[in-house]
Design a protein around this motif. Structure first.
Motif, mmCIF file in Angstrom:
data_model
loop_
_atom_site.group_PDB
_atom_site.id
_atom_site.type_symbol
_atom_site.label_atom_id
_atom_site.label_comp_id
_atom_site.label_asym_id
_atom_site.label_seq_id
_atom_site.Cartn_x
_atom_site.Cartn_y
_atom_site.Cartn_z
ATOM 1 N N SER A 68 0.812 -1.224 0.000
ATOM 2 C CA SER A 68 0.000 0.000 0.000
ATOM 3 C C SER A 68 0.844 1.272 0.000
ATOM 4 O O SER A 68 0.463 2.272 -0.605
ATOM 5 C CB SER A 68 -0.967 -0.006 1.189
ATOM 6 N N ASP A 69 2.011 1.251 0.641
ATOM 7 C CA ASP A 69 2.820 2.467 0.664
ATOM 8 C C ASP A 69 3.434 2.776 -0.696
ATOM 9 O O ASP A 69 3.877 3.895 -0.941
ATOM 10 C CB ASP A 69 3.904 2.380 1.736
ATOM 11 N N ASP A 83 0.742 5.054 -2.263
ATOM 12 C CA ASP A 83 0.880 6.397 -1.713
ATOM 13 C C ASP A 83 1.636 6.268 -0.398
ATOM 14 O O ASP A 83 1.288 5.425 0.430
ATOM 15 C CB ASP A 83 -0.488 7.036 -1.489
ATOM 16 N N ALA A 142 1.490 7.778 2.242
ATOM 17 C CA ALA A 142 0.657 7.945 3.438
ATOM 18 C C ALA A 142 0.038 6.629 3.881
ATOM 19 O O ALA A 142 -0.328 6.477 5.050
ATOM 20 C CB ALA A 142 -0.455 8.966 3.177
ATOM 21 N N LEU A 143 -0.067 5.671 2.990
ATOM 22 C CA LEU A 143 -0.709 4.388 3.319
ATOM 23 C C LEU A 143 0.316 3.431 3.910
ATOM 24 O O LEU A 143 0.598 2.362 3.380
ATOM 25 C CB LEU A 143 -1.350 3.783 2.066
ATOM 26 N N LYS A 144 0.866 3.810 5.046
ATOM 27 C CA LYS A 144 1.990 3.058 5.613
ATOM 28 C C LYS A 144 1.561 1.953 6.558
ATOM 29 O O LYS A 144 2.386 1.142 6.976
ATOM 30 C CB LYS A 144 2.942 4.003 6.332
ATOM 31 N N TYR A 145 0.292 1.905 6.920
ATOM 32 C CA TYR A 145 -0.180 0.891 7.866
ATOM 33 C C TYR A 145 -0.672 -0.338 7.102
ATOM 34 O O TYR A 145 -1.737 -0.326 6.489
ATOM 35 C CB TYR A 145 -1.316 1.441 8.740
ATOM 36 N N ASP A 151 -4.004 4.639 5.805
ATOM 37 C CA ASP A 151 -3.179 5.748 6.278
ATOM 38 C C ASP A 151 -3.212 5.893 7.789
ATOM 39 O O ASP A 151 -2.615 6.818 8.341
ATOM 40 C CB ASP A 151 -3.591 7.061 5.611
ATOM 41 N N ARG A 152 -3.914 4.983 8.457
ATOM 42 C CA ARG A 152 -3.912 4.952 9.920
ATOM 43 C C ARG A 152 -4.237 3.529 10.371
ATOM 44 O O ARG A 152 -4.786 2.736 9.616
ATOM 45 C CB ARG A 152 -4.913 5.953 10.490
ATOM 46 N N THR A 169 -8.193 6.643 4.786
ATOM 47 C CA THR A 169 -8.025 6.193 3.409
ATOM 48 C C THR A 169 -7.498 4.767 3.474
ATOM 49 O O THR A 169 -6.455 4.514 4.081
ATOM 50 C CB THR A 169 -7.038 7.074 2.640
ATOM 51 N N ARG A 194 -12.309 6.429 1.119
ATOM 52 C CA ARG A 194 -11.755 7.758 1.356
ATOM 53 C C ARG A 194 -12.590 8.482 2.414
ATOM 54 O O ARG A 194 -13.725 8.088 2.710
ATOM 55 C CB ARG A 194 -11.750 8.559 0.054
#
Length: 402
Positions: free
Chosen positions: A76-77, A80, A82-85, A125-126, A140, A212
């Motif tokens: 996922s990262d 983007d 931001a999509l680190k989780y 992202d979280r 997201t 989103r």
């Protein structure tokens, strides 16, 4: 951080299931100059002699191909930063499993078009809310699924039929278009902040589900576009096994599985959670901080990881990378674990013990990391004596296997 839990291989190497192991075995091997004599180690009943698992995949071929497909789906990262989780990943060996990631009405399509196997990956992202298995409404989150069919014709038909089945779930659903990917089949429900898409590509169908914070169709389509861009690039680097050769895939071609300490070597068959070899992406898919996990794998020279009955062995490019991987896993274990003295006489081993902040219902009390040359073994248990024996046995098995 990385959760050290009782979860399956959908999580990372340091979050493996660790079953209580017992069995019979023998102590083998001879001392090599500069190394300990592993015959002196207290390994209990764990077998530690050099061993190879025989055979090709046979009926388990689609599962092995599904495990290979862990490298066919983007993390996922990469879509983007931001999509680190990472929210995990999963082999989809049959239609019944695949509909966990599709509409239930999709199952007849998968059956009729003879789904070979699939692989699903999700990220956000979280982190998911505590105790929840779904992202919160303001997140997201993206789920990417690659579905393998017998040929391009079957994939093209399946994509259309999957879209038709999905959009007909609700009379409120509406079709959307992507200018960047005009062949993509896209739909949403106005006022709902998510979107679904299907795209046939060679013998694959890519399925997307994007959530989103706001119900904005233009924004949602833009996320479909950027996800397809990343996923098509990743899929382009993957070489699928020809259908005629899937049954001949070797179960353990590089003897990685045979280097994982288990109580009983009999009856082991390919299983995505209990008996499998994965590459780099699989370890990133479940990380709470995917960029950090990716850097660790790159810095250590990680190549692959084998999982068998709750233990694991990772291989790195050269011996210098093994302690880097060990230290990285320990650093990412989180505040629920404290350092714990490793077994005396096992070079380089490091252990952790669950503290009062941990959850003994979902986390193992002990976890040990065992480096040997280009390999790192990971063992765990709720029993102190058992984890010590498994640590010694893992080192002895690695020494005897090389």
């Amino acid at each position: 951080m990385v959760r050290i839990s009782r979860a399956g291989t959908v999580t990372a190497v340091v979050a493996l299931v660790a079953a209580a192991l017992s069995g019979c075995g023998s102590l083998a091997g001879t001392a090599v100059p500069g190394e300990i004599d592993v015959r002196t180690l207290a390994v209990g009943d764990f077998p530690v002699e050099k061993f190879s698992y025989p055979g090709d995949a046979g009926d388990y071929g689609p599962i092995l191909e599904g495990i290979r497909m862990s490298e066919s789906v983007v993390t996922s990262d990469q879509i983007d930063p931001a999509l680190k989780y990472g929210r995990g990943s999963k082999v989809l060996p049959d239609p019944a499993t695949a509909i966990d990631f599709l509409a239930n009405v999709s199952e007849p399509v998968l059956k009729n078009r003879k789904l070979v196997v699939g692989y699903a990956v999700s990220g956000a992202d979280r982190d998911d809310p505590e105790g929840q298995t779904r992202p919160e409404s303001g997140a997201t989150a993206i789920t990417v699924v690659a579905l393998r069919f017998p040929d391009t014709t079957a994939a093209t038909k399946a994509a259309k039929e999957l879209e038709d089945a999905d959009i007909n779930v609700s009379r409120d659903n509406r079709r959307l278009k992507s200018d960047e990917y005009p062949d993509a089949l896209v739909h949403w429900r106005p006022g709902i902040a998510n979107i679904g898409a299907f795209l046939a590509h060679d013998e694959f169908v890519i399925s997307l589900f994007v959530q989103r914070p706001k119900a904005d169709s233009s924004d949602l389509v833009s996320w479909v576009d950027k996800t397809l861009t990343a996923q098509l690039a990743q899929l382009g680097r993957f070489r699928p096994t020809p259908i005629a050769d899937i049954a001949d895939l070797p179960v353990d071609p590089e003897n990685m599985l045979s280097r994982v300490v288990v109580a009983d070597r009999k009856g082991q068959v390919p299983d995505p959670d209990k008996f499998a070899v994965y590459g780099r992406n699989h370890l990133i898919d479940s990380a709470d901080d995917q960029p950090t996990r990716a850097r660790l794998l790159d810095e250590s020279g990680f190549e692959s990881a084998a999982y068998a009955d709750g233990s694991s062995v990772a291989r790195v490019r050269d011996p210098a990378g093994a302690p880097i991987l060990v230290d990285g896993f320990i650093e990412s274990a989180g505040e629920a674990y404290d350092p714990y003295p490793a077994v005396a006489g096992v070079p380089g081993a490091k252990c952790l013990r669950l503290n009062d902040e941990g959850d003994p219902q979902h986390q193992y009390r002990f976890r040990c990391f065992v480096p040997y040359k280009r390999y790192v073994g990971v063992v765990s248990s709720d029993n102190e004596t058992e984890v010590e024996q498994k640590t010694a046995a893992q080192y002895a098995l690695l020494a005897n296997s090389l």
